[in-house]
Design a protein around this motif. Structure first.
Motif, PDB file in Angstrom:
ATOM      1  N   THR A 248       0.831  -1.209   0.000  1.00  0.00           N
ATOM      2  CA  THR A 248       0.000   0.000   0.000  1.00  0.00           C
ATOM      3  C   THR A 248       0.863   1.255   0.000  1.00  0.00           C
ATOM      4  O   THR A 248       0.556   2.253  -0.667  1.00  0.00           O
ATOM      5  CB  THR A 248      -0.919  -0.003   1.241  1.00  0.00           C
ATOM      6  OG1 THR A 248      -1.677  -1.214   1.261  1.00  0.00           O
ATOM      7  CG2 THR A 248      -1.865   1.186   1.217  1.00  0.00           C
ATOM      8  N   TYR A 249       1.973   1.187   0.746  1.00  0.00           N
ATOM      9  CA  TYR A 249       2.913   2.309   0.843  1.00  0.00           C
ATOM     10  C   TYR A 249       3.518   2.629  -0.522  1.00  0.00           C
ATOM     11  O   TYR A 249       3.585   3.796  -0.942  1.00  0.00           O
ATOM     12  CB  TYR A 249       3.991   1.944   1.859  1.00  0.00           C
ATOM     13  CG  TYR A 249       5.240   2.788   1.854  1.00  0.00           C
ATOM     14  CD1 TYR A 249       5.258   4.062   2.427  1.00  0.00           C
ATOM     15  CD2 TYR A 249       6.424   2.299   1.315  1.00  0.00           C
ATOM     16  CE1 TYR A 249       6.423   4.813   2.430  1.00  0.00           C
ATOM     17  CE2 TYR A 249       7.586   3.038   1.325  1.00  0.00           C
ATOM     18  CZ  TYR A 249       7.581   4.299   1.881  1.00  0.00           C
ATOM     19  OH  TYR A 249       8.729   5.037   1.896  1.00  0.00           O
ATOM     20  N   LEU A 250       3.925   1.589  -1.258  1.00  0.00           N
ATOM     21  CA  LEU A 250       4.519   1.805  -2.582  1.00  0.00           C
ATOM     22  C   LEU A 250       3.492   2.358  -3.568  1.00  0.00           C
ATOM     23  O   LEU A 250       3.808   3.219  -4.390  1.00  0.00           O
ATOM     24  CB  LEU A 250       5.107   0.496  -3.112  1.00  0.00           C
ATOM     25  CG  LEU A 250       6.342  -0.048  -2.380  1.00  0.00           C
ATOM     26  CD1 LEU A 250       6.798  -1.353  -3.011  1.00  0.00           C
ATOM     27  CD2 LEU A 250       7.474   0.966  -2.388  1.00  0.00           C
ATOM     28  N   LYS A 251       2.245   1.867  -3.474  1.00  0.00           N
ATOM     29  CA  LYS A 251       1.196   2.382  -4.351  1.00  0.00           C
ATOM     30  C   LYS A 251       0.930   3.865  -4.076  1.00  0.00           C
ATOM     31  O   LYS A 251       0.739   4.653  -5.002  1.00  0.00           O
ATOM     32  CB  LYS A 251      -0.089   1.572  -4.156  1.00  0.00           C
ATOM     33  CG  LYS A 251      -0.023   0.154  -4.703  1.00  0.00           C
ATOM     34  CD  LYS A 251      -1.322  -0.590  -4.438  1.00  0.00           C
ATOM     35  CE  LYS A 251      -1.242  -2.035  -4.931  1.00  0.00           C
ATOM     36  NZ  LYS A 251      -2.483  -2.795  -4.625  1.00  0.00           N
ATOM     37  N   SER A 252       0.938   4.235  -2.782  1.00  0.00           N
ATOM     38  CA  SER A 252       0.707   5.645  -2.432  1.00  0.00           C
ATOM     39  C   SER A 252       1.827   6.526  -2.956  1.00  0.00           C
ATOM     40  O   SER A 252       1.586   7.616  -3.479  1.00  0.00           O
ATOM     41  CB  SER A 252       0.588   5.789  -0.911  1.00  0.00           C
ATOM     42  OG  SER A 252      -0.508   5.044  -0.415  1.00  0.00           O
ATOM     43  N   LEU A 253       3.075   6.037  -2.829  1.00  0.00           N
ATOM     44  CA  LEU A 253       4.216   6.819  -3.322  1.00  0.00           C
ATOM     45  C   LEU A 253       4.157   6.975  -4.833  1.00  0.00           C
ATOM     46  O   LEU A 253       4.530   8.024  -5.365  1.00  0.00           O
ATOM     47  CB  LEU A 253       5.529   6.153  -2.912  1.00  0.00           C
ATOM     48  CG  LEU A 253       5.920   6.225  -1.438  1.00  0.00           C
ATOM     49  CD1 LEU A 253       7.289   5.593  -1.225  1.00  0.00           C
ATOM     50  CD2 LEU A 253       5.928   7.663  -0.938  1.00  0.00           C
ATOM     51  N   SER A 254       3.704   5.930  -5.532  1.00  0.00           N
ATOM     52  CA  SER A 254       3.611   6.022  -6.997  1.00  0.00           C
ATOM     53  C   SER A 254       2.601   7.081  -7.423  1.00  0.00           C
ATOM     54  O   SER A 254       2.695   7.622  -8.527  1.00  0.00           O
ATOM     55  CB  SER A 254       3.229   4.665  -7.575  1.00  0.00           C
ATOM     56  OG  SER A 254       1.915   4.297  -7.173  1.00  0.00           O
ATOM     57  N   ARG A 255       1.640   7.387  -6.535  1.00  0.00           N
ATOM     58  CA  ARG A 255       0.662   8.442  -6.821  1.00  0.00           C
ATOM     59  C   ARG A 255       1.093   9.794  -6.250  1.00  0.00           C
ATOM     60  O   ARG A 255       0.353  10.771  -6.341  1.00  0.00           O
ATOM     61  CB  ARG A 255      -0.706   8.064  -6.237  1.00  0.00           C
ATOM     62  CG  ARG A 255      -1.327   6.829  -6.865  1.00  0.00           C
ATOM     63  CD  ARG A 255      -2.792   6.680  -6.436  1.00  0.00           C
ATOM     64  NE  ARG A 255      -2.912   6.524  -5.001  1.00  0.00           N
ATOM     65  CZ  ARG A 255      -2.965   5.344  -4.369  1.00  0.00           C
ATOM     66  NH1 ARG A 255      -2.883   4.219  -5.073  1.00  0.00           N
ATOM     67  NH2 ARG A 255      -3.104   5.284  -3.060  1.00  0.00           N
ATOM     68  N   GLY A 256       2.293   9.834  -5.628  1.00  0.00           N
ATOM     69  CA  GLY A 256       2.787  11.082  -5.043  1.00  0.00           C
ATOM     70  C   GLY A 256       2.125  11.440  -3.734  1.00  0.00           C
ATOM     71  O   GLY A 256       2.104  12.618  -3.353  1.00  0.00           O
ATOM     72  N   GLU A 257       1.616  10.444  -3.004  1.00  0.00           N
ATOM     73  CA  GLU A 257       0.954  10.683  -1.720  1.00  0.00           C
ATOM     74  C   GLU A 257       1.890  10.268  -0.580  1.00  0.00           C
ATOM     75  O   GLU A 257       2.275   9.110  -0.475  1.00  0.00           O
ATOM     76  CB  GLU A 257      -0.351   9.883  -1.641  1.00  0.00           C
ATOM     77  CG  GLU A 257      -1.374  10.273  -2.704  1.00  0.00           C
ATOM     78  CD  GLU A 257      -2.592   9.371  -2.692  1.00  0.00           C
ATOM     79  OE1 GLU A 257      -2.639   8.465  -1.827  1.00  0.00           O
ATOM     80  OE2 GLU A 257      -3.489   9.564  -3.531  1.00  0.00           O
ATOM     81  N   PHE A 258       2.245  11.230   0.269  1.00  0.00           N
ATOM     82  CA  PHE A 258       3.144  10.974   1.391  1.00  0.00           C
ATOM     83  C   PHE A 258       2.413  10.947   2.730  1.00  0.00           C
ATOM     84  O   PHE A 258       3.056  10.828   3.770  1.00  0.00           O
ATOM     85  CB  PHE A 258       4.244  12.041   1.438  1.00  0.00           C
ATOM     86  CG  PHE A 258       5.201  11.974   0.287  1.00  0.00           C
ATOM     87  CD1 PHE A 258       6.314  11.151   0.324  1.00  0.00           C
ATOM     88  CD2 PHE A 258       4.986  12.725  -0.854  1.00  0.00           C
ATOM     89  CE1 PHE A 258       7.193  11.083  -0.736  1.00  0.00           C
ATOM     90  CE2 PHE A 258       5.863  12.670  -1.923  1.00  0.00           C
ATOM     91  CZ  PHE A 258       6.968  11.843  -1.867  1.00  0.00           C
ATOM     92  N   GLY A 259       1.107  11.100   2.715  1.00  0.00           N
ATOM     93  CA  GLY A 259       0.349  11.074   3.958  1.00  0.00           C
ATOM     94  C   GLY A 259      -0.074  12.462   4.406  1.00  0.00           C
ATOM     95  O   GLY A 259       0.038  13.448   3.672  1.00  0.00           O
ATOM     96  N   ILE A 260      -0.568  12.520   5.652  1.00  0.00           N
ATOM     97  CA  ILE A 260      -1.067  13.755   6.252  1.00  0.00           C
ATOM     98  C   ILE A 260      -0.074  14.248   7.295  1.00  0.00           C
ATOM     99  O   ILE A 260       0.405  13.473   8.130  1.00  0.00           O
ATOM    100  CB  ILE A 260      -2.448  13.536   6.921  1.00  0.00           C
ATOM    101  CG1 ILE A 260      -3.437  12.923   5.927  1.00  0.00           C
ATOM    102  CG2 ILE A 260      -2.984  14.847   7.466  1.00  0.00           C
ATOM    103  CD1 ILE A 260      -3.755  13.793   4.741  1.00  0.00           C
ATOM    104  N   SER A 261       0.245  15.538   7.268  1.00  0.00           N
ATOM    105  CA  SER A 261       1.161  16.126   8.242  1.00  0.00           C
ATOM    106  C   SER A 261       0.482  16.275   9.596  1.00  0.00           C
ATOM    107  O   SER A 261      -0.702  16.629   9.680  1.00  0.00           O
ATOM    108  CB  SER A 261       1.641  17.494   7.748  1.00  0.00           C
ATOM    109  OG  SER A 261       2.361  18.161   8.752  1.00  0.00           O
ATOM    110  N   ILE A 262       1.221  15.986  10.667  1.00  0.00           N
ATOM    111  CA  ILE A 262       0.689  16.152  12.028  1.00  0.00           C
ATOM    112  C   ILE A 262       0.726  17.617  12.433  1.00  0.00           C
ATOM    113  O   ILE A 262      -0.261  18.171  12.932  1.00  0.00           O
ATOM    114  CB  ILE A 262       1.515  15.316  13.029  1.00  0.00           C
ATOM    115  CG1 ILE A 262       1.392  13.826  12.706  1.00  0.00           C
ATOM    116  CG2 ILE A 262       1.071  15.582  14.463  1.00  0.00           C
ATOM    117  CD1 ILE A 262       2.264  12.952  13.568  1.00  0.00           C
ATOM    118  N   ASN A 263       1.857  18.248  12.197  1.00  0.00           N
ATOM    119  CA  ASN A 263       2.028  19.636  12.634  1.00  0.00           C
ATOM    120  C   ASN A 263       1.122  20.592  11.862  1.00  0.00           C
ATOM    121  O   ASN A 263       0.698  21.623  12.391  1.00  0.00           O
ATOM    122  CB  ASN A 263       3.495  20.046  12.471  1.00  0.00           C
ATOM    123  CG  ASN A 263       3.817  21.352  13.150  1.00  0.00           C
ATOM    124  OD1 ASN A 263       3.356  21.608  14.259  1.00  0.00           O
ATOM    125  ND2 ASN A 263       4.600  22.182  12.495  1.00  0.00           N
TER     126      ASN A 263
END
Length: 325
Positions: free
Chosen positions: A70-85
């Motif tokens: 899932t992590y690799l698929k997200s990176l392939s779409r340019g998604e790094f997640g949500i920032s906490i700060n």
């Protein structure tokens, strides 16, 4: 071509290792981003809200291999997640705000220092024991012995605070908004950039000049330089096309590394001048345990270093014919 393909394969493996390490490290650390937000709100969030946060950060109890896919698929779409700060802003949005300013400040300063340092080194070696060769290397090396932040604090106090010649902080005036079509905005950006960029150039130009000068001195004693002089070639052609081109090779490697680390920003310089670059964002991410933002920044820095070194390898093939054999 075989040389470039070997190097490309090496960088592909290095990139995969970086991605894998970037995936496993946060998961080996205690806690998770949702728990950090829960602690920040001091128990005001309900359990179902914590579950929603965990889903927002892509955290689950699935096997690690499934999470890795899932992590690799997200990176392939340019998604790094949500920032906490900067919740709920995506990491890509946060990084994009500092990316431009870091490239503008640290990137431009690195290119200027590399160009000026090498030109001064070439001229100093060609005219050995002259005024430039006698004064510039020890003076610039002495200045370069001071770290960026020390020069930045001195320049900020005397040139900005006391003399008032330059702005004290930020990348542009607080009264302006970002508008690259406005001449007033561009003037403000340039005036805010002169002091921090000048500190970076002063602290690094001596190393480039000394490295180029020492390599050039050795090159000038080679037989092919004597042959070029005996053939009656012009001094300018011998200096740049024969001597400088070969002496430049070690500095090209260092320049590739320097360009790669530009994305990490000149951390302390950005902090002192409150410059909104990636280095300043990295400090905020570490302070606030913003793991997704740290992951995104570390991954960008790693890929930037690998990409810069690949470009240097390609440039080597053009500069040094021996690598084509």
């Amino acid at each position: 071509m075989r040389f470039l393909l070997r190097r490309l394969g090496f960088y592909a493996v290095a990139a995969w290792v970086s991605l894998t390490v970037n995936f496993y490290l946060p998961r080996l650390m205690p806690g998770d981003p949702a728990s950090a937000i829960f602690a920040r709100f001091q128990g005001k969030l309900r359990p179902e809200e914590i579950d929603s946060l965990r889903k927002a950060y892509g955290l689950s109890d699935a096997p690690l291999l499934e999470q890795y896919g899932t992590y690799l698929k997200s990176l392939s779409r340019g998604e790094f997640g949500i920032s906490i700060n900067f919740f709920p802003a995506p990491v890509t949005t946060v990084i994009s705000t500092g990316f431009m300013w870091t490239i503008l400040l640290a990137g431009l300063a690195t290119v200027i220092s590399f160009f000026l340092g090498n030109v001064l080194g070439i001229i100093g070696a060609w005219r050995r024991n002259g005024i430039l060769d006698s004064v510039a290397p020890p003076l610039l090396t002495f200045i370069g012995a001071f770290p960026y932040f020390f020069l930045a604090m001195i320049a900020l106090y005397f040139l900005a605070f006391q003399a008032g010649w330059f702005p004290l902080r930020h990348a542009y005036s607080d009264a302006l908004s970002v508008n690259w079509g406005s001449l007033t905005f561009i003037k403000s950006v340039v005036s805010h950039m002169i002091l921090p960029a000048g500190c970076i150039v002063l602290a690094s130009i001596g190393g480039w000049m000394l490295g180029m000068r020492n390599t050039m001195v050795g090159i000038l004693s080679e037989d092919y330089i004597t042959m070029a002089q005996a053939k009656g070639l012009s001094q300018k052609r011998i200096m740049f096309s024969y001597a400088a081109r070969n002496a430049l090779l070690p500095n090209v490697t260092s320049f590739g590394m320097a360009l790669g680390f530009v994305l990490s920003g000149s951390l302390l310089t950005e902090i002192i001048f409150a410059y909104p670059g990636l280095g300043y964002l990295l400090l905020q991410a570490v302070r606030n345990l913003d793991y997704p933002l740290m992951q995104g920044l570390f991954l960008m820095i790693t890929f930037a270093v690998l990409g810069a070194n690949l470009l240097v390898d390609i440039l080597y093939v053009w500069l040094d014919p021996r690598t084509r054999r």
